[in-house]
Design a protein around this motif. Structure first.
Motif, PDB file in Angstrom:
ATOM      1  N   PRO A  50       0.789  -1.226   0.000  1.00  0.00           N
ATOM      2  CA  PRO A  50       0.000   0.000   0.000  1.00  0.00           C
ATOM      3  C   PRO A  50       0.819   1.273   0.000  1.00  0.00           C
ATOM      4  O   PRO A  50       0.616   2.123  -0.821  1.00  0.00           O
ATOM      5  CB  PRO A  50      -0.858  -0.117   1.252  1.00  0.00           C
ATOM      6  CG  PRO A  50      -0.223  -1.153   2.082  1.00  0.00           C
ATOM      7  CD  PRO A  50       0.564  -2.037   1.174  1.00  0.00           C
ATOM      8  N   TYR A  51       1.739   1.439   0.932  1.00  0.00           N
ATOM      9  CA  TYR A  51       2.525   2.665   1.008  1.00  0.00           C
ATOM     10  C   TYR A  51       3.931   2.335   1.481  1.00  0.00           C
ATOM     11  O   TYR A  51       4.138   1.466   2.294  1.00  0.00           O
ATOM     12  CB  TYR A  51       1.921   3.675   2.008  1.00  0.00           C
ATOM     13  CG  TYR A  51       0.566   4.159   1.622  1.00  0.00           C
ATOM     14  CD1 TYR A  51      -0.547   3.798   2.357  1.00  0.00           C
ATOM     15  CD2 TYR A  51       0.393   4.957   0.523  1.00  0.00           C
ATOM     16  CE1 TYR A  51      -1.805   4.239   2.018  1.00  0.00           C
ATOM     17  CE2 TYR A  51      -0.867   5.394   0.167  1.00  0.00           C
ATOM     18  CZ  TYR A  51      -1.958   5.033   0.918  1.00  0.00           C
ATOM     19  OH  TYR A  51      -3.190   5.470   0.577  1.00  0.00           O
ATOM     20  N   PRO A  60       1.479   8.911   0.595  1.00  0.00           N
ATOM     21  CA  PRO A  60       0.522   9.790  -0.078  1.00  0.00           C
ATOM     22  C   PRO A  60       1.074  11.195  -0.225  1.00  0.00           C
ATOM     23  O   PRO A  60       1.739  11.716   0.659  1.00  0.00           O
ATOM     24  CB  PRO A  60      -0.703   9.767   0.841  1.00  0.00           C
ATOM     25  CG  PRO A  60      -0.179   9.354   2.165  1.00  0.00           C
ATOM     26  CD  PRO A  60       1.015   8.483   1.912  1.00  0.00           C
ATOM     27  N   PRO A  64      -5.814  12.476   1.861  1.00  0.00           N
ATOM     28  CA  PRO A  64      -6.923  11.583   1.501  1.00  0.00           C
ATOM     29  C   PRO A  64      -8.285  12.234   1.778  1.00  0.00           C
ATOM     30  O   PRO A  64      -8.404  13.136   2.603  1.00  0.00           O
ATOM     31  CB  PRO A  64      -6.712  10.361   2.407  1.00  0.00           C
ATOM     32  CG  PRO A  64      -5.302  10.436   2.849  1.00  0.00           C
ATOM     33  CD  PRO A  64      -4.933  11.880   2.862  1.00  0.00           C
ATOM     34  N   LYS A 188      -8.649   5.861  10.449  1.00  0.00           N
ATOM     35  CA  LYS A 188      -8.561   4.893   9.355  1.00  0.00           C
ATOM     36  C   LYS A 188      -7.127   4.768   8.844  1.00  0.00           C
ATOM     37  O   LYS A 188      -6.267   5.604   9.128  1.00  0.00           O
ATOM     38  CB  LYS A 188      -9.494   5.318   8.212  1.00  0.00           C
ATOM     39  CG  LYS A 188     -10.949   4.995   8.474  1.00  0.00           C
ATOM     40  CD  LYS A 188     -11.884   5.573   7.436  1.00  0.00           C
ATOM     41  CE  LYS A 188     -11.496   5.267   6.022  1.00  0.00           C
ATOM     42  NZ  LYS A 188     -12.446   5.819   5.043  1.00  0.00           N
ATOM     43  N   SER A 189      -6.881   3.708   8.049  1.00  0.00           N
ATOM     44  CA  SER A 189      -5.521   3.426   7.573  1.00  0.00           C
ATOM     45  C   SER A 189      -4.984   4.537   6.676  1.00  0.00           C
ATOM     46  O   SER A 189      -3.801   4.873   6.744  1.00  0.00           O
ATOM     47  CB  SER A 189      -5.484   2.088   6.837  1.00  0.00           C
ATOM     48  OG  SER A 189      -6.370   2.109   5.734  1.00  0.00           O
ATOM     49  N   ASP A 190      -5.842   5.128   5.822  1.00  0.00           N
ATOM     50  CA  ASP A 190      -5.335   6.210   4.973  1.00  0.00           C
ATOM     51  C   ASP A 190      -5.003   7.450   5.796  1.00  0.00           C
ATOM     52  O   ASP A 190      -4.086   8.197   5.473  1.00  0.00           O
ATOM     53  CB  ASP A 190      -6.303   6.533   3.836  1.00  0.00           C
ATOM     54  CG  ASP A 190      -7.687   6.941   4.321  1.00  0.00           C
ATOM     55  OD1 ASP A 190      -7.964   6.795   5.531  1.00  0.00           O
ATOM     56  OD2 ASP A 190      -8.492   7.405   3.496  1.00  0.00           O
ATOM     57  N   GLY A 191      -5.748   7.651   6.908  1.00  0.00           N
ATOM     58  CA  GLY A 191      -5.392   8.742   7.820  1.00  0.00           C
ATOM     59  C   GLY A 191      -4.049   8.490   8.481  1.00  0.00           C
ATOM     60  O   GLY A 191      -3.218   9.392   8.603  1.00  0.00           O
ATOM     61  N   ALA A 193      -1.629   6.679   7.233  1.00  0.00           N
ATOM     62  CA  ALA A 193      -0.587   6.846   6.213  1.00  0.00           C
ATOM     63  C   ALA A 193      -0.294   8.330   5.968  1.00  0.00           C
ATOM     64  O   ALA A 193       0.862   8.705   5.764  1.00  0.00           O
ATOM     65  CB  ALA A 193      -1.041   6.169   4.907  1.00  0.00           C
ATOM     66  N   TRP A 194      -1.340   9.180   6.025  1.00  0.00           N
ATOM     67  CA  TRP A 194      -1.120  10.609   5.798  1.00  0.00           C
ATOM     68  C   TRP A 194      -0.304  11.233   6.931  1.00  0.00           C
ATOM     69  O   TRP A 194       0.656  11.948   6.699  1.00  0.00           O
ATOM     70  CB  TRP A 194      -2.456  11.324   5.661  1.00  0.00           C
ATOM     71  CG  TRP A 194      -2.311  12.816   5.604  1.00  0.00           C
ATOM     72  CD1 TRP A 194      -2.598  13.712   6.577  1.00  0.00           C
ATOM     73  CD2 TRP A 194      -1.793  13.577   4.499  1.00  0.00           C
ATOM     74  NE1 TRP A 194      -2.314  14.981   6.159  1.00  0.00           N
ATOM     75  CE2 TRP A 194      -1.812  14.937   4.887  1.00  0.00           C
ATOM     76  CE3 TRP A 194      -1.319  13.233   3.233  1.00  0.00           C
ATOM     77  CZ2 TRP A 194      -1.381  15.954   4.060  1.00  0.00           C
ATOM     78  CZ3 TRP A 194      -0.887  14.252   2.396  1.00  0.00           C
ATOM     79  CH2 TRP A 194      -0.919  15.590   2.812  1.00  0.00           C
ATOM     80  N   ARG A 197       3.436   9.953   7.120  1.00  0.00           N
ATOM     81  CA  ARG A 197       4.259  10.024   5.914  1.00  0.00           C
ATOM     82  C   ARG A 197       5.580  10.730   6.206  1.00  0.00           C
ATOM     83  O   ARG A 197       5.641  11.575   7.109  1.00  0.00           O
ATOM     84  CB  ARG A 197       3.485  10.762   4.802  1.00  0.00           C
ATOM     85  CG  ARG A 197       3.386  12.251   5.023  1.00  0.00           C
ATOM     86  CD  ARG A 197       2.326  12.876   4.126  1.00  0.00           C
ATOM     87  NE  ARG A 197       2.312  14.322   4.250  1.00  0.00           N
ATOM     88  CZ  ARG A 197       1.796  14.989   5.248  1.00  0.00           C
ATOM     89  NH1 ARG A 197       1.232  14.342   6.250  1.00  0.00           N
ATOM     90  NH2 ARG A 197       1.829  16.315   5.291  1.00  0.00           N
TER      91      ARG A 197
END
Length: 200
Positions: A50-51, A60, A64, A188-191, A193-194, A197
């Motif tokens: 994913p990242y 990212p 997101p 959440k996972s995208d949060g 990852a943001w 980062r």
């Protein structure tokens, strides 16, 4: 008896037997190659990550959608806090002015309201402004903040949700819904990852 066109590679070969050696027949792997090994079709791709760590997307580069929505909701909560503070200040001023009116001094219902300290109403208004300022601060930090801002936002959202349930049940219902959504979007996972980062 006809065996079909001898030049047609899809037709039955003369002699009625499959080809032996040389070029394999259509749809069959070459002889001598074990089954399960890639031979025909698309080449195998590397596993998707994913990242980070060489994955296809890397970290990212844009915020997101869920994180952006949480940021907007923080600004909405801040706006509600400013409106609430203004209402508190106006209420306190109205109570102070009404206390000076001789007609209302004999009113029993007004006496109950007048017993409520105007300084405490002003204090609630100040707290509402401070809570709105925290929401704005967190929303601004979403662009460059790290995992600490993420955790602080989740704590802020949980406390806001609890305060929305008690003591401000009716007024705080919107706050509670917004706060729960903020906590979910940031967690959440995208949060993650943001906010985790790498920063250059």
């Amino acid at each position: 008896m006809s065996f079909g066109d001898p030049k047609n590679p899809y037709g039955q070969q003369q002699g009625g037997q499959p080809q032996q050696g040389g070029q394999p027949g259509y749809g069959y792997p070459p002889q001598g190659q074990p089954q399960g090994q890639p031979g025909y079709g698309y080449p195998q791709a590397p596993p998707v990550q994913p990242y980070g760590d060489g994955g296809w997307g890397g970290p990212p580069t844009t915020m997101p959608g869920g994180v952006t929505a949480a940021r907007v909701m923080l600004y909405v909560i801040a706006g509600f806090q400013v409106i609430g503070a203004a209402l508190m200040f106006l209420s306190a001023a109205a109570i102070d002015k009404a206390k000076e009116d001789p007609k209302l001094r004999d009113d029993l219902q007004f006496e109950d309201l007048a017993d409520f300290s105007t300084s405490s109403v002003y204090g609630i208004g100040v707290l509402a402004l401070l809570w709105g300022a925290v929401a704005i601060f967190l929303a601004i930090k979403f662009a460059k903040g790290g995992n600490g801002i993420r955790i602080a936002t989740m704590v802020f959202a949980i406390i806001t949700a609890i305060l929305g349930i008690y003591p401000f049940v009716v007024v705080g219902l919107v706050h509670t819904v917004l706060a729960i959504l903020i906590a979910v979007f940031v967690a959440k996972s995208d949060g993650g990852a943001w906010f985790n980062r790498p920063r250059h």
